[in-house]
Design an enzyme around this catalytic site. Sequence first.
Site, PDB file in Angstrom:
ATOM      1  N   HIS A  74       0.824  -1.218   0.000  1.00 54.63           N
ATOM      2  CA  HIS A  74       0.000   0.000   0.000  1.00 54.63           C
ATOM      3  C   HIS A  74       0.857   1.266   0.000  1.00 54.63           C
ATOM      4  O   HIS A  74       0.389   2.326  -0.394  1.00 54.63           O
ATOM      5  CB  HIS A  74      -0.965   0.000   1.189  1.00 54.63           C
ATOM      6  CG  HIS A  74      -2.168  -0.875   0.954  1.00 54.63           C
ATOM      7  ND1 HIS A  74      -3.379  -0.657   1.561  1.00 54.63           N
ATOM      8  CD2 HIS A  74      -2.349  -1.954   0.149  1.00 54.63           C
ATOM      9  CE1 HIS A  74      -4.256  -1.583   1.149  1.00 54.63           C
ATOM     10  NE2 HIS A  74      -3.642  -2.389   0.303  1.00 54.63           N
ATOM     11  N   ASP A  75       2.112   1.141   0.438  1.00 57.25           N
ATOM     12  CA  ASP A  75       3.016   2.285   0.311  1.00 57.25           C
ATOM     13  C   ASP A  75       3.425   2.458  -1.152  1.00 57.25           C
ATOM     14  O   ASP A  75       3.294   3.536  -1.729  1.00 57.25           O
ATOM     15  CB  ASP A  75       4.262   2.074   1.189  1.00 57.25           C
ATOM     16  CG  ASP A  75       5.261   3.208   1.022  1.00 57.25           C
ATOM     17  OD1 ASP A  75       4.811   4.353   0.802  1.00 57.25           O
ATOM     18  OD2 ASP A  75       6.479   2.968   1.105  1.00 57.25           O
ATOM     19  N   GLY A  80       4.686   5.877  -5.203  1.00 57.16           N
ATOM     20  CA  GLY A  80       5.913   5.083  -5.136  1.00 57.16           C
ATOM     21  C   GLY A  80       6.275   4.702  -3.711  1.00 57.16           C
ATOM     22  O   GLY A  80       5.594   5.095  -2.749  1.00 57.16           O
ATOM     23  N   ASP A  82       7.695   5.391  -0.837  1.00 56.69           N
ATOM     24  CA  ASP A  82       8.268   6.577  -0.207  1.00 56.69           C
ATOM     25  C   ASP A  82       7.768   6.774   1.222  1.00 56.69           C
ATOM     26  O   ASP A  82       7.902   7.859   1.791  1.00 56.69           O
ATOM     27  CB  ASP A  82       7.917   7.828  -1.035  1.00 56.69           C
ATOM     28  CG  ASP A  82       6.397   8.034  -1.120  1.00 56.69           C
ATOM     29  OD1 ASP A  82       5.633   7.167  -0.609  1.00 56.69           O
ATOM     30  OD2 ASP A  82       5.958   9.046  -1.689  1.00 56.69           O
ATOM     31  N   HIS A 201      -2.025 -13.411  -0.262  1.00 59.06           N
ATOM     32  CA  HIS A 201      -3.277 -13.728   0.443  1.00 59.06           C
ATOM     33  C   HIS A 201      -3.276 -15.188   0.921  1.00 59.06           C
ATOM     34  O   HIS A 201      -4.305 -15.697   1.336  1.00 59.06           O
ATOM     35  CB  HIS A 201      -4.495 -13.441  -0.448  1.00 59.06           C
ATOM     36  CG  HIS A 201      -4.768 -11.979  -0.643  1.00 59.06           C
ATOM     37  ND1 HIS A 201      -5.824 -11.509  -1.388  1.00 59.06           N
ATOM     38  CD2 HIS A 201      -4.132 -10.873  -0.176  1.00 59.06           C
ATOM     39  CE1 HIS A 201      -5.816 -10.177  -1.381  1.00 59.06           C
ATOM     40  NE2 HIS A 201      -4.788  -9.774  -0.659  1.00 59.06           N
ATOM     41  N   THR A 252      -4.461 -23.232   5.118  1.00 57.48           N
ATOM     42  CA  THR A 252      -3.248 -23.014   5.934  1.00 57.48           C
ATOM     43  C   THR A 252      -3.048 -21.500   6.133  1.00 57.48           C
ATOM     44  O   THR A 252      -2.172 -20.902   5.524  1.00 57.48           O
ATOM     45  CB  THR A 252      -2.003 -23.605   5.234  1.00 57.48           C
ATOM     46  OG1 THR A 252      -1.970 -23.106   3.877  1.00 57.48           O
ATOM     47  CG2 THR A 252      -2.007 -25.109   5.208  1.00 57.48           C
TER      48      THR A 252
END
Length: 328
Positions: A74-75, A80, A82, A201, A252
Site C-alpha cells: 500500500h506504500d 511510489g 516513499d 493472500h 493453511t
Amino acid sequence: MVIVDVKNSLSFMATGAAVVVLLLLLSSACQAQLSSTFYEKTCPNALRTIRSAIRTAIARERRMAASLIRLHFHDCFVQGCDASILLDDAPSITSEKNALQNKDSARGYEVIDKAKSDMEKICPGVVSCADILAIAARDVSEYVGGPSWTVKLGRRDSTTASISLAASQLPRFTASLESLIDLFGSKGLSVRDMVALSGSHTIGQAQCVTFRNRIYSNASDIDAGFVSTRRRRCPASVGNDDGNLAALDLVTPNSFDNNYFKNLMQKKGLLESDQVLFSGGSTDIVSEYSRNPSTFKSDFATAMIKMGDIEPLTGSAGIIRRICSTVN
Ligand code: HEM
C-alpha cells in the site's frame, strides 16, 4: 593573438561545462539506482536491528507478518515506495491512513515506528522509513515460510501524502480482472507479477464487509460448502459483524504456501478480486502456481523486488524522516 586566446579559453570553458553537466547527469543516474549495500558503510547493523524488531513483533502476533507485507504494497502503489502511507494528518498532510482501502484495515504502523526508533538510536537520520517497510516485508516473508530475497535499498521518504491517490491507486476487492491488470500494469507490473503478489493472500485475514457480497451473491464461481462456512461468522445484514475476520486462505492461514491458488481452483477464493484471477482468465498462471510451489515462491520474490522499485525517491529527493509518522 588576444582574440585567439579568448576563443581558446571560451572553448575550454565550454568543454569544462559540458564535462560538469555530464558528471552531474551520471551522478544523478547512479543515485537513482537502489542498491543492496546502501547502508553497508553508513549503518552496518541496520538490517540486523530491523530484523530483530520485526521478529519480536511477529513472535507476539503472527498475523503481523501479513499486515507488514500489505503495508509495503500500500506504500508502493501510492506515490511510489516513499513511506507516504505512514504520515499522519497534519496541516499540510491529509493522511493516506484514512483512505477507504486503509482505514480500520491497514495495520502494523506501530511495528515500523518501533523499528525506526531502534534505528535512530544506532544511526540517527540514516535509514529511511520507506526502506524499513521494504526490509520488513522481506523479513516477515522469510519468517512465515515464504521466500527470501536481497532487498534493494536507498529509498528516501516523502514530505507529502495523497489520500486521493490512495483512493484511486489501491485496488478494490470488487475490481474486475481487466481493471486489476491495468492498475498493476500502470506500476510496471505484469499479469504474472500481479498473480504472484496476490499469492500473499496465502496469509492474513479479511473483514466480513469485504467478502459479504460475494458469499451472498449466489455467483457460479463460489463453492457451496465454502459459502456456508463463511456465512456462519458473516451474516447478511450490515452491522456489528462487519469487522469479523476470516482467513484469506482457509486451509493453511498461517503459513506462506501455495494453498491460496489451490483454493482458487476450487472456487474458494475469499475476495471477488481473488477469484477473478482464476475465473476471469489468468487460469494458466493460477494452475501453474497450484502445482508448483517453488515457481510461485521464486516469482513472488521477483515481483516483490519489482514492486519495491516503484518510483523511489533517491539521491537528494525526499528526506530521511526521524519519526515515520511526521515530516521532520
Ligand atoms: C489484487 C488486488 C488486491 C486486492 C483487491 C486486495 C484487497 C485486500 C483486502 C480487501 C484485504 C482485507 C483487508 C481487511 O479486511 O481489512 C486484503 C488483505 C491482505 N492483502 Fe490484499 N489485495 C490485493 C493485492 C494484494 C497484494 C499485491 C499484496 C501484497 C503484495 C496483498 C497483501 C495482503 C495481505 C498480506 C493481506 C492480509 C493483511 C492482514 O491480515 O492484516 N494484497 N487485501
